[in-house]
Design a protein around this motif. Sequence first.
Motif, PDB file in Angstrom:
ATOM      1  N   ASN A   1       0.859  -1.177   0.000  1.00 17.44           N
ATOM      2  CA  ASN A   1       0.000   0.000   0.000  1.00 17.44           C
ATOM      3  C   ASN A   1       0.899   1.232   0.000  1.00 17.44           C
ATOM      4  OD1 ASN A   1      -1.681   2.146   0.645  1.00 17.44           O
ATOM      5  ND2 ASN A   1      -3.011   0.892   1.907  1.00 17.44           N
ATOM      6  N   THR A   2       0.875   1.986  -1.107  1.00 14.24           N
ATOM      7  CA  THR A   2       1.789   3.125  -1.242  1.00 14.24           C
ATOM      8  C   THR A   2       1.467   4.251  -0.275  1.00 14.24           C
ATOM      9  OG1 THR A   2       0.454   3.979  -3.064  1.00 14.24           O
ATOM     10  CG2 THR A   2       2.373   2.636  -3.640  1.00 14.24           C
ATOM     11  N   SER A   3       0.206   4.366   0.149  1.00 14.32           N
ATOM     12  CA  SER A   3      -0.110   5.421   1.108  1.00 14.32           C
ATOM     13  C   SER A   3       0.509   5.096   2.468  1.00 14.32           C
ATOM     14  CB  SER A   3      -1.618   5.630   1.230  1.00 14.32           C
ATOM     15  OG  SER A   3      -2.247   4.478   1.756  1.00 14.32           O
ATOM     16  N   ASN A   4       0.547   3.813   2.834  1.00 17.72           N
ATOM     17  CA  ASN A   4       1.211   3.425   4.072  1.00 17.72           C
ATOM     18  C   ASN A   4       2.710   3.683   3.984  1.00 17.72           C
ATOM     19  OD1 ASN A   4      -1.171   2.571   5.240  1.00 17.72           O
ATOM     20  ND2 ASN A   4      -0.838   0.414   4.789  1.00 17.72           N
ATOM     21  N   SER A   5       3.295   3.381   2.850  1.00 15.92           N
ATOM     22  CA  SER A   5       4.724   3.612   2.628  1.00 15.92           C
ATOM     23  C   SER A   5       5.045   5.097   2.741  1.00 15.92           C
ATOM     24  CB  SER A   5       5.125   3.092   1.251  1.00 15.92           C
ATOM     25  OG  SER A   5       6.418   3.503   0.905  1.00 15.92           O
ATOM     26  N   ALA A   6       4.264   5.916   2.077  1.00 18.54           N
ATOM     27  CA  ALA A   6       4.496   7.355   2.102  1.00 18.54           C
ATOM     28  C   ALA A   6       4.309   7.903   3.515  1.00 18.54           C
ATOM     29  CB  ALA A   6       3.554   8.064   1.130  1.00 18.54           C
TER      30      ALA A   6
ATOM     31  N   LYS B   1       7.391   6.855   5.619  1.00 15.69           N
ATOM     32  CA  LYS B   1       8.547   7.662   5.242  1.00 15.69           C
ATOM     33  C   LYS B   1       8.421   9.088   5.767  1.00 15.69           C
ATOM     34  CE  LYS B   1       9.673   4.969   1.138  1.00 15.69           C
ATOM     35  NZ  LYS B   1       9.706   4.942  -0.324  1.00 15.69           N
ATOM     36  N   ASN B   2       7.227   9.643   5.707  1.00 15.05           N
ATOM     37  CA  ASN B   2       6.988  10.991   6.209  1.00 15.05           C
ATOM     38  C   ASN B   2       7.198  11.047   7.720  1.00 15.05           C
ATOM     39  OD1 ASN B   2       6.139  13.745   5.877  1.00 15.05           O
ATOM     40  ND2 ASN B   2       4.195  13.156   6.809  1.00 15.05           N
ATOM     41  N   CYS B   3       6.729  10.046   8.435  1.00 16.93           N
ATOM     42  CA  CYS B   3       6.922  10.002   9.889  1.00 16.93           C
ATOM     43  C   CYS B   3       8.407   9.942  10.244  1.00 16.93           C
ATOM     44  CB  CYS B   3       6.202   8.784  10.487  1.00 16.93           C
ATOM     45  SG  CYS B   3       4.420   8.933  10.524  1.00 16.93           S
ATOM     46  N   ILE B   4       9.158   9.127   9.525  1.00 16.32           N
ATOM     47  CA  ILE B   4      10.598   9.016   9.776  1.00 16.32           C
ATOM     48  C   ILE B   4      11.281  10.339   9.488  1.00 16.32           C
ATOM     49  CG2 ILE B   4      12.734   7.919   8.969  1.00 16.32           C
ATOM     50  CD1 ILE B   4      11.052   5.329   8.568  1.00 16.32           C
ATOM     51  N   GLN B   5      10.921  10.984   8.393  1.00 10.08           N
ATOM     52  CA  GLN B   5      11.519  12.272   8.047  1.00 10.08           C
ATOM     53  C   GLN B   5      11.199  13.321   9.100  1.00 10.08           C
ATOM     54  OE1 GLN B   5      13.741  13.041   5.451  1.00 10.08           O
ATOM     55  NE2 GLN B   5      13.938  14.799   6.788  1.00 10.08           N
ATOM     56  N   ASN B   6       9.957  13.346   9.575  1.00  3.91           N
ATOM     57  CA  ASN B   6       9.579  14.302  10.622  1.00  3.91           C
ATOM     58  C   ASN B   6      10.383  14.056  11.900  1.00  3.91           C
ATOM     59  OD1 ASN B   6       7.712  15.573   8.986  1.00  3.91           O
ATOM     60  ND2 ASN B   6       5.970  14.424   9.778  1.00  3.91           N
ATOM     61  N   ALA B   7      10.581  12.798  12.242  1.00  2.11           N
ATOM     62  CA  ALA B   7      11.369  12.466  13.432  1.00  2.11           C
ATOM     63  C   ALA B   7      12.826  12.878  13.247  1.00  2.11           C
ATOM     64  CB  ALA B   7      11.266  10.971  13.738  1.00  2.11           C
ATOM     65  N   GLN B   8      13.375  12.678  12.045  1.00  2.50           N
ATOM     66  CA  GLN B   8      14.747  13.093  11.773  1.00  2.50           C
ATOM     67  C   GLN B   8      14.882  14.617  11.860  1.00  2.50           C
ATOM     68  OE1 GLN B   8      15.258  10.981   8.000  1.00  2.50           O
ATOM     69  NE2 GLN B   8      16.801   9.687   8.962  1.00  2.50           N
ATOM     70  N   ASP B   9      13.906  15.327  11.361  1.00  2.00           N
ATOM     71  CA  ASP B   9      13.920  16.789  11.455  1.00  2.00           C
ATOM     72  C   ASP B   9      13.893  17.228  12.919  1.00  2.00           C
ATOM     73  OD1 ASP B   9      13.917  16.883   8.684  1.00  2.00           O
ATOM     74  OD2 ASP B   9      11.785  17.409   8.526  1.00  2.00           O
TER      75      ASP B   9
ATOM     76  N   GLU C   1      18.488   3.988   9.962  1.00  2.00           N
ATOM     77  CA  GLU C   1      18.324   2.562   9.670  1.00  2.00           C
ATOM     78  C   GLU C   1      16.874   2.251   9.295  1.00  2.00           C
ATOM     79  OE1 GLU C   1      19.775   0.466  13.091  1.00  2.00           O
ATOM     80  OE2 GLU C   1      21.868   0.877  12.610  1.00  2.00           O
ATOM     81  N   ALA C   2      15.933   2.849  10.000  1.00  2.47           N
ATOM     82  CA  ALA C   2      14.519   2.649   9.688  1.00  2.47           C
ATOM     83  C   ALA C   2      14.189   3.170   8.295  1.00  2.47           C
ATOM     84  CB  ALA C   2      13.643   3.331  10.738  1.00  2.47           C
ATOM     85  N   ARG C   3      14.749   4.335   7.954  1.00  6.64           N
ATOM     86  CA  ARG C   3      14.522   4.902   6.622  1.00  6.64           C
ATOM     87  C   ARG C   3      15.053   3.984   5.528  1.00  6.64           C
ATOM     88  NH1 ARG C   3      16.935   7.187   2.688  1.00  6.64           N
ATOM     89  NH2 ARG C   3      18.964   7.150   3.681  1.00  6.64           N
ATOM     90  N   GLN C   4      16.252   3.440   5.736  1.00  7.12           N
ATOM     91  CA  GLN C   4      16.849   2.548   4.756  1.00  7.12           C
ATOM     92  C   GLN C   4      16.046   1.253   4.620  1.00  7.12           C
ATOM     93  OE1 GLN C   4      20.951   2.066   5.939  1.00  7.12           O
ATOM     94  NE2 GLN C   4      21.463   4.185   5.460  1.00  7.12           N
ATOM     95  N   ARG C   5      15.613   0.692   5.725  1.00 14.72           N
ATOM     96  CA  ARG C   5      14.803  -0.536   5.670  1.00 14.72           C
ATOM     97  C   ARG C   5      13.470  -0.272   4.987  1.00 14.72           C
ATOM     98  NH1 ARG C   5      16.496  -2.354  11.634  1.00 14.72           N
ATOM     99  NH2 ARG C   5      18.473  -3.287  11.073  1.00 14.72           N
ATOM    100  N   CYS C   6      12.914   0.899   5.223  1.00 16.24           N
ATOM    101  CA  CYS C   6      11.664   1.275   4.591  1.00 16.24           C
ATOM    102  C   CYS C   6      11.840   1.320   3.075  1.00 16.24           C
ATOM    103  CB  CYS C   6      11.233   2.627   5.146  1.00 16.24           C
ATOM    104  SG  CYS C   6       9.528   3.034   4.865  1.00 16.24           S
ATOM    105  N   GLN C   7      12.949   1.878   2.631  1.00 18.08           N
ATOM    106  CA  GLN C   7      13.223   1.944   1.187  1.00 18.08           C
ATOM    107  C   GLN C   7      13.347   0.533   0.598  1.00 18.08           C
ATOM    108  OE1 GLN C   7      16.698   4.507   1.024  1.00 18.08           O
ATOM    109  NE2 GLN C   7      15.442   6.210   0.302  1.00 18.08           N
ATOM    110  N   GLN C   8      13.957  -0.377   1.340  1.00 18.54           N
ATOM    111  CA  GLN C   8      14.112  -1.756   0.864  1.00 18.54           C
ATOM    112  C   GLN C   8      12.755  -2.465   0.774  1.00 18.54           C
ATOM    113  OE1 GLN C   8      16.852  -3.485   3.636  1.00 18.54           O
ATOM    114  NE2 GLN C   8      18.646  -2.555   2.680  1.00 18.54           N
ATOM    115  N   LEU C   9      11.897  -2.195   1.746  1.00 22.52           N
ATOM    116  CA  LEU C   9      10.595  -2.874   1.789  1.00 22.52           C
ATOM    117  C   LEU C   9       9.618  -2.335   0.756  1.00 22.52           C
ATOM    118  CD1 LEU C   9      10.090  -3.151   5.649  1.00 22.52           C
ATOM    119  CD2 LEU C   9      10.564  -5.009   4.056  1.00 22.52           C
ATOM    120  N   PHE C  10       9.684  -1.026   0.538  1.00 17.50           N
ATOM    121  CA  PHE C  10       8.704  -0.421  -0.350  1.00 17.50           C
ATOM    122  C   PHE C  10       9.375   0.001  -1.626  1.00 17.50           C
ATOM    123  CE2 PHE C  10       7.142   0.446   4.008  1.00 17.50           C
ATOM    124  CZ  PHE C  10       5.958  -0.293   3.956  1.00 17.50           C
TER     125      PHE C  10
END
Length: 63
Positions: free
Chosen positions: A3-8, A11-19, A54-63
Motif C-alpha cells: 500500500n503506497t499510502s502506508n509507505s508514504a 517515510k513521512n513520519c521518519i523524516q519528521n522524526a529526523q527533522d 536505519e529505519a529509513r533505509q529498511r523502509c526503502q528496501q521494503l517499499f
Amino acid sequence: MANTSNSAELKNCIQNAQDCMMNMGKTIDKLPGNAPEKQELAQLCRKTGILLEEARQRCQQLF
C-alpha cells in the motif's frame, strides 16, 4: 502489492522524526559546555538519529 499510502506515511513520519532530532541537536549545542546532561543528551540524540536512518533505509528496501 504494498500500500503506497502506508509507505508514504511511514517515510513521512521518519523524516519528521529526523527533522525533530536535528532541532534537538541544535538545542543541545546551546547548553553550557559544563552541563552534566549535555554529553548524555548528545549521545542519545546521535543514537536515535542512527536508528531513524536505519529505519529509513529498511523502509526503502521494503517499499
